[in-house]
Design a protein around this motif. Structure first.
Motif, mmCIF file in Angstrom:
data_model
loop_
_atom_site.group_PDB
_atom_site.id
_atom_site.type_symbol
_atom_site.label_atom_id
_atom_site.label_comp_id
_atom_site.label_asym_id
_atom_site.label_seq_id
_atom_site.Cartn_x
_atom_site.Cartn_y
_atom_site.Cartn_z
ATOM 1 N N ARG A 270 0.163 -0.614 10.765
ATOM 2 C CA ARG A 270 -0.592 -1.362 11.781
ATOM 3 C C ARG A 270 -1.696 -2.209 11.143
ATOM 4 O O ARG A 270 -1.940 -3.345 11.534
ATOM 5 N N ARG A 271 -2.369 -1.638 10.153
ATOM 6 C CA ARG A 271 -3.478 -2.352 9.504
ATOM 7 C C ARG A 271 -2.971 -3.575 8.723
ATOM 8 O O ARG A 271 -3.657 -4.603 8.646
ATOM 9 N N LEU A 272 -1.790 -3.451 8.140
ATOM 10 C CA LEU A 272 -1.258 -4.524 7.290
ATOM 11 C C LEU A 272 -0.461 -5.570 8.063
ATOM 12 O O LEU A 272 -0.098 -6.603 7.489
ATOM 13 N N GLU A 273 -0.195 -5.310 9.316
ATOM 14 C CA GLU A 273 0.697 -6.176 10.097
ATOM 15 C C GLU A 273 0.284 -7.647 10.003
ATOM 16 O O GLU A 273 -0.862 -8.010 10.235
ATOM 17 N N GLY A 274 1.264 -8.472 9.618
ATOM 18 C CA GLY A 274 1.042 -9.910 9.524
ATOM 19 C C GLY A 274 0.384 -10.367 8.239
ATOM 20 O O GLY A 274 0.169 -11.567 8.026
ATOM 21 N N SER A 275 0.089 -9.440 7.329
ATOM 22 C CA SER A 275 -0.658 -9.791 6.110
ATOM 23 C C SER A 275 0.241 -10.224 4.951
ATOM 24 O O SER A 275 -0.218 -10.869 4.014
ATOM 25 N N GLY A 276 1.508 -9.821 4.992
ATOM 26 C CA GLY A 276 2.397 -10.079 3.860
ATOM 27 C C GLY A 276 2.486 -8.910 2.905
ATOM 28 O O GLY A 276 3.416 -8.815 2.101
ATOM 29 N N THR A 277 1.524 -7.983 2.961
ATOM 30 C CA THR A 277 1.578 -6.749 2.174
ATOM 31 C C THR A 277 2.365 -5.712 2.964
ATOM 32 O O THR A 277 2.179 -5.575 4.167
ATOM 33 N N ILE A 278 3.252 -4.987 2.285
ATOM 34 C CA ILE A 278 4.116 -4.041 2.986
ATOM 35 C C ILE A 278 3.646 -2.604 2.801
ATOM 36 O O ILE A 278 2.789 -2.315 1.966
ATOM 37 N N THR A 279 4.225 -1.720 3.597
ATOM 38 C CA THR A 279 3.887 -0.303 3.565
ATOM 39 C C THR A 279 4.915 0.452 2.731
ATOM 40 O O THR A 279 6.121 0.283 2.908
ATOM 41 N N CYS A 280 4.427 1.295 1.834
ATOM 42 C CA CYS A 280 5.282 2.129 0.986
ATOM 43 C C CYS A 280 4.920 3.588 1.221
ATOM 44 O O CYS A 280 3.725 3.927 1.298
ATOM 45 N N ALA A 281 5.915 4.449 1.336
ATOM 46 C CA ALA A 281 5.677 5.875 1.575
ATOM 47 C C ALA A 281 6.270 6.717 0.456
ATOM 48 O O ALA A 281 7.346 6.405 -0.061
ATOM 49 N N VAL A 282 5.574 7.790 0.092
ATOM 50 C CA VAL A 282 6.123 8.738 -0.875
ATOM 51 C C VAL A 282 6.877 9.844 -0.137
ATOM 52 O O VAL A 282 6.483 10.256 0.959
ATOM 53 N N ILE A 283 7.943 10.320 -0.779
ATOM 54 C CA ILE A 283 8.830 11.318 -0.168
ATOM 55 C C ILE A 283 9.032 12.471 -1.154
ATOM 56 O O ILE A 283 9.235 12.253 -2.343
ATOM 57 N N GLY A 284 8.994 13.707 -0.641
ATOM 58 C CA GLY A 284 9.153 14.870 -1.510
ATOM 59 C C GLY A 284 8.034 14.945 -2.525
ATOM 60 O O GLY A 284 8.231 15.436 -3.637
ATOM 61 N N CYS B 262 0.880 -1.165 0.000
ATOM 62 C CA CYS B 262 0.000 0.000 0.000
ATOM 63 C C CYS B 262 0.918 1.216 0.000
ATOM 64 O O CYS B 262 1.792 1.337 0.869
ATOM 65 N N CYS B 263 0.705 2.125 -0.955
ATOM 66 C CA CYS B 263 1.559 3.304 -1.086
ATOM 67 C C CYS B 263 0.773 4.540 -0.685
ATOM 68 O O CYS B 263 -0.265 4.854 -1.288
ATOM 69 N N VAL B 264 1.267 5.257 0.343
ATOM 70 C CA VAL B 264 0.517 6.367 0.929
ATOM 71 C C VAL B 264 1.446 7.521 1.295
ATOM 72 O O VAL B 264 2.673 7.385 1.290
ATOM 73 N N ASN B 265 0.839 8.644 1.621
ATOM 74 C CA ASN B 265 1.594 9.790 2.132
ATOM 75 C C ASN B 265 2.082 9.521 3.555
ATOM 76 O O ASN B 265 1.524 8.693 4.286
ATOM 77 N N GLY B 266 3.113 10.254 3.937
ATOM 78 C CA GLY B 266 3.772 10.021 5.221
ATOM 79 C C GLY B 266 2.872 10.014 6.434
ATOM 80 O O GLY B 266 3.054 9.196 7.352
ATOM 81 N N ALA B 267 1.883 10.899 6.462
ATOM 82 C CA ALA B 267 0.998 10.987 7.628
ATOM 83 C C ALA B 267 0.185 9.711 7.837
ATOM 84 O O ALA B 267 -0.318 9.468 8.936
ATOM 85 N N ASN B 268 0.057 8.903 6.787
ATOM 86 C CA ASN B 268 -0.755 7.689 6.875
ATOM 87 C C ASN B 268 0.062 6.412 7.047
ATOM 88 O O ASN B 268 -0.511 5.320 7.137
ATOM 89 N N VAL B 269 1.375 6.546 7.097
ATOM 90 C CA VAL B 269 2.241 5.358 7.137
ATOM 91 C C VAL B 269 1.992 4.508 8.378
ATOM 92 O O VAL B 269 1.865 3.278 8.295
ATOM 93 N N GLY B 270 1.930 5.134 9.545
ATOM 94 C CA GLY B 270 1.726 4.380 10.782
ATOM 95 C C GLY B 270 0.427 3.597 10.775
ATOM 96 O O GLY B 270 0.384 2.426 11.161
ATOM 97 N N GLN B 271 -0.638 4.236 10.326
ATOM 98 C CA GLN B 271 -1.941 3.576 10.251
ATOM 99 C C GLN B 271 -1.879 2.370 9.307
ATOM 100 O O GLN B 271 -2.385 1.289 9.621
ATOM 101 N N VAL B 272 -1.259 2.557 8.154
ATOM 102 C CA VAL B 272 -1.164 1.475 7.163
ATOM 103 C C VAL B 272 -0.326 0.325 7.701
ATOM 104 O O VAL B 272 -0.698 -0.851 7.568
#
Length: 261
Positions: A87-101, A75-85
């Motif tokens: 936690r939601r994805l934990e243990g699922s196998g899907t990873i968290t992606c963040a955009v920068i700049g 799941c690719c999201v803005n920085g403010a949403n990284v923590g939420q993502v």
């Protein structure tokens, strides 16, 4: 170690000439080139994306739930949403992606590096950073390289460099791809989706040719990819990752309206 334009300019010029002269380049076969349906392998190429400024917490949860359901790569999201993502994805196998700049790429190098480090601390496993587009167009290759390198070092994880190809000439696309590869990026990426236009097969092929010399560097196609056929077009041109907000619709073979990211 800081390298000047006197170092980079001749190297970039040489790489541009080499890539433009190569008329026999064959796109390497990958696990995605022979996909015929939106299957489990296809899902592993998808960065399921929600980057709109008005995205709500509930919409971010829905994004994550779709990614878990279809087993998307991230799941690719803005920085403010990284923590939420995360936690939601934990243990699922899907990873968290963040955009920068994102989406302009015009912040300072120090700000980008901090943003990347902060996103990783919040759970991001991949970073998609926007190149300093103005510096690239001006031929300030030393700044482009150091900007990317600082984020790579700060993140210590997979970094994808967004070139924003809609603003660039072919020569600039090659230069940006080359500098990203030299700086340690794992992927070069087409577009943010926020500047008009979108990914094209021609750009993906050109970027793939530009990084072919560097083992392991791949291409991500993003912006305007809303159908399975468009994904196939990108894979055949050399992409090994797709950024789209239409991942769930593609998996369900639902038509997506034009204008969606």
């Amino acid at each position: 170690m800081s390298l000047s334009n006197d170092h980079w300019s001749p190297l970039v010029k040489s790489k541009v000439a080499e890539v433009l002269a190569d008329t026999s380049f064959a796109v390497p076969t990958t696990e995605f080139s022979s996909i015929t349906s939106p299957d489990a392998t296809f899902a592993l190429a998808i960065d399921h994306t929600l980057l709109k400024p008005d995205a709500t917490s509930a919409q971010i949860d829905e994004l994550c739930d779709q990614a878990i359901r279809y087993k998307f790569k991230s799941c690719c999201v803005n920085g403010a949403n990284v923590g939420q993502v995360f936690r939601r994805l934990e243990g699922s196998g899907t990873i968290t992606c963040a955009v920068i700049g994102f989406p302009l790429g015009a912040g300072t190098t120090a700000a980008k590096a901090f943003e990347a480090q902060d996103a990783v601390k919040s759970g991001a496993k991949e970073i998609d950073m926007v190149v300093n587009i103005g510096a690239l167009k001006a031929g300030n290759y030393a700044l482009v390289y150091s900007d990317i390198r600082a984020v790579v070092e700060a993140a210590s994880t997979t970094v994808k460099v967004i070139l924003e190809t809609v603003f660039l000439s072919d020569e600039e696309k090659i230069a940006g791809s080359f500098l990203a590869a030299e700086a340690g990026a794992a992927f070069v990426k087409t577009c943010t989706g926020f500047s008009g236009g979108g990914a094209t097969a021609a750009d993906v092929l050109l970027m793939r040719k530009s990084v072919a010399y560097k083992s392991g560097v791949k291409v991500k196609a993003s912006a305007g990819i809303r159908s399975f056929d468009k994904c196939l077009e990108m894979f055949k041109a050399g992409a090994e990752r797709i950024g789209t907000s239409s991942g769930a619709a593609i998996m369900e073979s639902v038509q997506v309206a034009a204008g969606s990211y």
